[in-house]
Design a protein around this motif. Structure first.
Motif, PDB file in Angstrom:
ATOM      1  N   ASP A  69       0.733  -1.158  -0.096  1.00 23.97           N
ATOM      2  CA  ASP A  69       0.072  -0.053   0.156  1.00 23.97           C
ATOM      3  C   ASP A  69       0.824   1.359   0.006  1.00 23.97           C
ATOM      4  O   ASP A  69       0.387   2.268  -0.503  1.00 23.97           O
ATOM      5  CB  ASP A  69      -1.008   0.166   1.177  1.00 23.97           C
ATOM      6  CG  ASP A  69      -2.006  -0.981   0.958  1.00 23.97           C
ATOM      7  OD1 ASP A  69      -2.448  -1.172  -0.007  1.00 23.97           O
ATOM      8  OD2 ASP A  69      -2.352  -1.453   2.094  1.00 23.97           O
ATOM      9  N   SER A  70       2.082   1.132   0.582  1.00 24.98           N
ATOM     10  CA  SER A  70       2.962   2.306   0.425  1.00 24.98           C
ATOM     11  C   SER A  70       4.351   1.814   0.760  1.00 24.98           C
ATOM     12  O   SER A  70       4.775   0.603   1.180  1.00 24.98           O
ATOM     13  CB  SER A  70       2.677   3.289   1.569  1.00 24.98           C
ATOM     14  OG  SER A  70       2.850   2.838   2.866  1.00 24.98           O
ATOM     15  N   TYR A  90       8.609   3.167   2.251  1.00 20.64           N
ATOM     16  CA  TYR A  90       9.425   3.970   2.897  1.00 20.64           C
ATOM     17  C   TYR A  90      10.754   3.982   2.260  1.00 20.64           C
ATOM     18  O   TYR A  90      11.404   2.676   2.572  1.00 20.64           O
ATOM     19  CB  TYR A  90       9.328   3.959   4.279  1.00 20.64           C
ATOM     20  CG  TYR A  90      10.039   4.782   5.219  1.00 20.64           C
ATOM     21  CD1 TYR A  90       9.606   6.281   5.192  1.00 20.64           C
ATOM     22  CD2 TYR A  90      11.105   4.699   5.788  1.00 20.64           C
ATOM     23  CE1 TYR A  90      10.181   7.105   5.717  1.00 20.64           C
ATOM     24  CE2 TYR A  90      11.676   5.416   6.450  1.00 20.64           C
ATOM     25  CZ  TYR A  90      11.323   6.918   6.479  1.00 20.64           C
ATOM     26  OH  TYR A  90      11.959   7.904   7.441  1.00 20.64           O
ATOM     27  N   THR A 121       5.643   1.834  -7.788  1.00 18.31           N
ATOM     28  CA  THR A 121       4.963   2.259  -6.483  1.00 18.31           C
ATOM     29  C   THR A 121       4.317   3.601  -6.929  1.00 18.31           C
ATOM     30  O   THR A 121       3.025   3.910  -6.992  1.00 18.31           O
ATOM     31  CB  THR A 121       5.847   2.562  -5.494  1.00 18.31           C
ATOM     32  OG1 THR A 121       6.189   1.183  -5.047  1.00 18.31           O
ATOM     33  CG2 THR A 121       4.774   3.152  -4.414  1.00 18.31           C
ATOM     34  N   TYR A 122       5.282   4.467  -7.764  1.00 16.56           N
ATOM     35  CA  TYR A 122       4.438   5.684  -8.314  1.00 16.56           C
ATOM     36  C   TYR A 122       3.768   5.708  -9.287  1.00 16.56           C
ATOM     37  O   TYR A 122       2.602   6.145  -9.156  1.00 16.56           O
ATOM     38  CB  TYR A 122       5.718   6.573  -8.732  1.00 16.56           C
ATOM     39  CG  TYR A 122       5.599   8.011  -9.337  1.00 16.56           C
ATOM     40  CD1 TYR A 122       5.200   9.073  -8.565  1.00 16.56           C
ATOM     41  CD2 TYR A 122       5.471   8.118 -10.651  1.00 16.56           C
ATOM     42  CE1 TYR A 122       4.894  10.309  -8.937  1.00 16.56           C
ATOM     43  CE2 TYR A 122       5.103   9.467 -11.063  1.00 16.56           C
ATOM     44  CZ  TYR A 122       4.852  10.569 -10.454  1.00 16.56           C
ATOM     45  OH  TYR A 122       4.403  11.676 -10.929  1.00 16.56           O
ATOM     46  N   TYR A 128       0.108   5.091  -8.131  1.00 17.51           N
ATOM     47  CA  TYR A 128      -0.341   6.195  -7.062  1.00 17.51           C
ATOM     48  C   TYR A 128      -0.207   5.754  -5.848  1.00 17.51           C
ATOM     49  O   TYR A 128      -1.209   6.089  -5.014  1.00 17.51           O
ATOM     50  CB  TYR A 128      -1.738   6.537  -7.649  1.00 17.51           C
ATOM     51  CG  TYR A 128      -1.906   7.208  -8.983  1.00 17.51           C
ATOM     52  CD1 TYR A 128      -1.494   8.217  -9.515  1.00 17.51           C
ATOM     53  CD2 TYR A 128      -2.331   6.007 -10.046  1.00 17.51           C
ATOM     54  CE1 TYR A 128      -1.556   8.534 -10.744  1.00 17.51           C
ATOM     55  CE2 TYR A 128      -2.676   6.356 -11.517  1.00 17.51           C
ATOM     56  CZ  TYR A 128      -1.970   7.733 -11.720  1.00 17.51           C
ATOM     57  OH  TYR A 128      -2.186   8.297 -13.015  1.00 17.51           O
ATOM     58  N   LYS A 129       0.664   4.983  -5.233  1.00 19.00           N
ATOM     59  CA  LYS A 129       0.639   4.752  -3.873  1.00 19.00           C
ATOM     60  C   LYS A 129       1.670   5.661  -3.382  1.00 19.00           C
ATOM     61  O   LYS A 129       2.440   6.343  -3.899  1.00 19.00           O
ATOM     62  CB  LYS A 129       1.456   3.459  -3.861  1.00 19.00           C
ATOM     63  CG  LYS A 129       0.812   2.268  -4.397  1.00 19.00           C
ATOM     64  CD  LYS A 129      -0.615   1.971  -3.741  1.00 19.00           C
ATOM     65  CE  LYS A 129      -1.370   0.467  -4.437  1.00 19.00           C
ATOM     66  NZ  LYS A 129      -2.392   0.200  -3.947  1.00 19.00           N
ATOM     67  N   PRO A 130       1.364   5.866  -2.001  1.00 16.67           N
ATOM     68  CA  PRO A 130       2.182   6.993  -1.242  1.00 16.67           C
ATOM     69  C   PRO A 130       3.759   6.326  -0.999  1.00 16.67           C
ATOM     70  O   PRO A 130       3.913   5.334  -0.824  1.00 16.67           O
ATOM     71  CB  PRO A 130       1.697   6.805   0.254  1.00 16.67           C
ATOM     72  CG  PRO A 130       0.265   6.089   0.121  1.00 16.67           C
ATOM     73  CD  PRO A 130       0.451   5.353  -1.148  1.00 16.67           C
ATOM     74  N   ILE A 131       4.835   7.369  -0.949  1.00 16.26           N
ATOM     75  CA  ILE A 131       6.175   6.952  -1.013  1.00 16.26           C
ATOM     76  C   ILE A 131       6.693   7.877   0.128  1.00 16.26           C
ATOM     77  O   ILE A 131       6.552   9.033  -0.022  1.00 16.26           O
ATOM     78  CB  ILE A 131       6.947   7.240  -2.216  1.00 16.26           C
ATOM     79  CG1 ILE A 131       6.132   6.177  -3.219  1.00 16.26           C
ATOM     80  CG2 ILE A 131       8.239   7.042  -1.951  1.00 16.26           C
ATOM     81  CD1 ILE A 131       6.584   6.631  -4.638  1.00 16.26           C
ATOM     82  N   GLY A 132       7.038   7.315   1.282  1.00 15.42           N
ATOM     83  CA  GLY A 132       8.012   7.911   2.114  1.00 15.42           C
ATOM     84  C   GLY A 132       9.406   8.093   2.170  1.00 15.42           C
ATOM     85  O   GLY A 132       9.853   7.000   1.530  1.00 15.42           O
TER      86      GLY A 132
END
Length: 55
Positions: free
Chosen positions: A3-4, A6, A29-30, A33-37
């Motif tokens: 889901d994301s 890091y 991941t990008y 449209y998944k969150p990337i920390g």
């Protein structure tokens, strides 16, 4: 499935392979449209992935 992510920095014995794997994973991941920390030490991976997206 994820889901994301890091992204952190670091080094390993097989740096080139790991770096390419990380770049591909960040790119995928990008694209989904998944969150990337990103940790301060992992910023170079994001910049390199951004170049892959542009080209």
């Amino acid at each position: 499935m994820y889901d994301s992510i890091y992204v952190v920095g670091g080094t390993t014995a097989n740096q080139e392979k790991i770096q390419q794997d990380i770049l591909n994973f960040v790119y995928e991941t990008y694209k989904h449209y998944k969150p990337i920390g990103v940790a301060t030490t992992g910023q170079s991976y994001i910049h390199a992935s951004h170049q892959k997206i542009i080209t």
